[in-house]
Structure formats: C-alpha cells, structure tokens
Motif scaffolding. Structure first.
Motif, mmCIF file in Angstrom:
data_model
loop_
_atom_site.group_PDB
_atom_site.id
_atom_site.type_symbol
_atom_site.label_atom_id
_atom_site.label_comp_id
_atom_site.label_asym_id
_atom_site.label_seq_id
_atom_site.Cartn_x
_atom_site.Cartn_y
_atom_site.Cartn_z
ATOM 1 N N UNK A 101 50.274 4.718 -55.296
ATOM 2 C CA UNK A 101 48.992 5.280 -54.884
ATOM 3 C C UNK A 101 49.211 6.772 -54.726
ATOM 4 N N UNK A 102 48.602 7.585 -55.620
ATOM 5 C CA UNK A 102 48.908 8.996 -55.690
ATOM 6 C C UNK A 102 47.952 9.870 -54.901
ATOM 7 N N UNK A 103 47.149 9.284 -54.041
ATOM 8 C CA UNK A 103 46.299 10.110 -53.197
ATOM 9 C C UNK A 103 47.160 10.984 -52.295
ATOM 10 N N UNK A 104 46.805 12.265 -52.227
ATOM 11 C CA UNK A 104 47.525 13.161 -51.344
ATOM 12 C C UNK A 104 47.208 12.802 -49.901
ATOM 13 N N UNK A 105 48.035 13.241 -48.942
ATOM 14 C CA UNK A 105 47.711 12.991 -47.531
ATOM 15 C C UNK A 105 46.339 13.524 -47.144
ATOM 16 N N UNK A 106 45.965 14.686 -47.712
ATOM 17 C CA UNK A 106 44.656 15.259 -47.395
ATOM 18 C C UNK A 106 43.530 14.362 -47.896
ATOM 19 N N UNK A 107 43.710 13.803 -49.096
ATOM 20 C CA UNK A 107 42.690 12.912 -49.652
ATOM 21 C C UNK A 107 42.587 11.639 -48.834
ATOM 22 N N UNK A 115 40.127 19.039 -53.649
ATOM 23 C CA UNK A 115 40.815 17.765 -53.467
ATOM 24 C C UNK A 115 40.569 16.834 -54.639
ATOM 25 N N UNK A 116 39.453 17.037 -55.355
ATOM 26 C CA UNK A 116 39.044 16.089 -56.386
ATOM 27 C C UNK A 116 39.296 16.616 -57.802
ATOM 28 N N UNK A 117 39.941 17.768 -57.929
ATOM 29 C CA UNK A 117 40.097 18.380 -59.248
ATOM 30 C C UNK A 117 40.774 17.449 -60.232
ATOM 31 N N UNK A 118 41.939 16.914 -59.854
ATOM 32 C CA UNK A 118 42.658 16.014 -60.754
ATOM 33 C C UNK A 118 41.862 14.747 -61.003
ATOM 34 N N UNK A 119 41.202 14.261 -59.941
ATOM 35 C CA UNK A 119 40.456 13.013 -60.085
ATOM 36 C C UNK A 119 39.314 13.187 -61.081
#
Length: 330
Positions: free
Chosen positions: A25-31, A9-13
């Motif tokens: 806000x580009x957080x995925x639903x899972x994030x 979940x944090x790879x891109x971050x």
C-alpha cells in the motif's frame, strides 16, 4: 466542515504514476492521515446521540469488555459534629457496568476502469460517503440503547402504552416541562447547566411555534453550541437529528410515534470513536497480490469497534408522542 485539499498529495494518483507494487500500500503517511481525518470529519456530525454520554477509550489489547463507572449519591449528613471528635468518613460508592464492543464496517470497490474514466477523485468521494455511513451507523447503535430505557412519558402523560397515543398527543411545552420536572425531583445533574433533548425534525415542527421556544442563536454562539443544536425551552436545550427514533405505526390508528430523549449528565456511556474506535482502510490497485492478478480493484472502507450502555435510568426520560407528520421507521 470544509476540507482544504492539498492537490499535491494526489499528483501521482491523478497522473496514474503511483506504484502498483503487488502486496503493498503506497499511500504516503500524509495521504493516510488525510483519508482518516476526512472520514472522521464526515462521521462526527452524525454522532448526535453520542455527544452527551460518558466517553470511554477502547483499550488496546484489553479484550472486548469495557467498564463504565456509576457514582452513587452521598446521603445527607444530618448528625451534628461532636467538638474535638473526627467523624467517620464516607466511602466513595463506585459501581461498574460492563459492556462488550462489537465491530462494524463497510467499504466501496473502485475498479480500474472507473478510476481511469471518472473526472472526480473517487477515493475522496467514496471516503465522504463512507464517513456519513459510519457516523449514521454508530449513532444508531447508541440510539437503540438509549431508547430501551425504562423511564417514559407517553403522549400527554395520560396514557401508559404506546398503542394508545393518539394523533392529538403531539409534543408540546407542557410535556417538555413534565420531563424536566421529573429529572429535577430526582436531583439529576445537568450538562453545562441544562438538560438535553434529542428531537426529530417532525416533532420539532410541532414544538417550535410556541412562544416559549427560544432559538439557539439567541442564547449561544457557534463555538459554544452542541452539534445540531436548534433551541431551548426552559432548562432543556434541544439538538435535532433525522435519526431520532420513530416507532412506525405503533400508535392509535397506526400512527407513527416519535421518541424525544431528555437527558441529564452521566445517563449513559459510549466508546470513544476518535483515537482508536474508527479506522479508515484504503487498498490501492495491485495491493491484493494474486487475488487481483490484473490490478482491477481498489477499495476504501471503514471499521469501528462500538458499544453503548445505559448507566442511570433515572437520568434520562423518553417522551413518546405523535407528530403532524408520518415519516416511517428509521
């Protein structure tokens, strides 16, 4: 509770490759679900004072007022029935108490430099800290309402004011049994077969050395224990909280006075926190548009709507005593 972190979940971050499109806000639903669940999981263990009240959902688009219901006890039916005659029925006497919710919240700013140079994932750590803050804040709101109750035993029961409680009047088994008796004679219903005591660790220290004290692991298991449950005396099971009320310097000679709440069922009501009452808010770098033209600030925060209300004064007793310690106001 231990959290299993899905690092994918944090790879891109962590790589710094997530999109910083202005105003989004580009957080995925899972994030978003992860951060929301993490904050709530961190908050819930601190909600000791909430767990024994009537829970009422916060209504969506229903205004700021919540109704808690009180049910009056039916009188005895001592008149004999007449053969073949149906007696008059008895109405269900329900009254409501209204309370108005307020909003509370807090947030942490995360700068781009901190984000670039820190080893830890700052959003995760900030969310944990904010979850603890949210839980302690919301628990204190309920605590203050409960400690405004009118049903009080002070010291060993021989004094009527807080200022006359002496250092010798520590919480003991006899005082706990007085409180239990008072609830029994008022026919106060129990919670799962027991009354509940909310106790401070300083007061617990004075109580648990008595042979009448039974540790929680001797009569229940982890799946059936209440949050922070430590033991029982008679029909009173105790949960421990460092947030239990302390009246600093309020006793004789300026000693601290500790509140131990002994509760029965339906004594009070609270708003439900999960499912609408507590919200996690994450703002990524670049989400503020022209208010943050250089993409320097991100933030994570919480917001909650909350209220609590005493419903039946006779269903709770506040026991005010001294302690072997003086921890100060909280």
């Amino acid at each position: 509770m231990r959290h299993k972190l899905n690092l994918n979940l944090f790879t891109d971050y962590l790589n710094g490759t997530y999109s910083n499109t202005v105003g989004t806000n580009d957080l995925s639903p899972e994030m978003r679900t992860f951060y929301s669940d993490l904050l709530i999981d961190e908050a819930e263990p601190n909600l000791v004072h909430d767990q024994f009240g009537q829970k009422v959902d916060i209504p969506k688009n229903g205004g700021k007022t919540i109704q808690f219901r009180k049910y009056s006890q039916l009188p005895k039916a001592t008149t004999p029935l007449t053969e073949g005659v149906t007696p008059d029925g008895q109405p269900l006497d329900v009254t409501t108490k209204e309370a108005t919710v307020d909003q509370y919240g807090g947030y942490i700013k995360i700068t781009d430099m901190l984000d670039l140079t820190a080893v830890d994932n700052n959003l995760v750590e900030a969310t944990k800290l904010l979850g603890s803050q949210a839980g302690r804040t919301l628990d204190t709101i309920t605590r203050e309402v409960l400690n405004g109750g009118t049903n009080v035993i002070r010291g060993d029961g021989s004094v009527s004011t807080r200022a006359t409680i002496t250092a010798a009047m520590k919480l003991n088994v006899a005082t706990v049994r007085k409180a239990e008796r008072a609830l029994k004679v008022m026919n106060v219903p129990r919670i799962g077969g027991y009354y509940v005591g909310i106790i401070h660790p300083d007061t617990e220290f004075d109580l648990t050395g008595d042979p009448a004290w039974v540790e929680a692991n001797k009569y229940t298991d982890a799946d059936h224990a209440w949050i922070s449950e430590i033991g029982k005396i008679g029909n009173v099971r105790f949960v421990e909280s460092t947030e239990a009320k302390i009246f600093a310097g309020a006793g004789a000679s300026g000693i601290d006075i500790y509140s131990t709440l002994i509760l029965g069922a339906n004594a009070y009501g609270v708003t439900k926190i999960t499912g609408g009452g507590l919200e996690t808010i994450v703002k990524q770098l670049g989400s503020a548009g022209t208010a943050d033209p250089l993409n320097q600030r991100a933030s994570v925060g919480w917001k909650a709507t909350k209220t609590a209300e005493r419903l039946l004064e006779q269903n709770m007793i506040r026991v005010e005593t001294a302690s072997s310690f003086n921890s100060g106001a909280n």
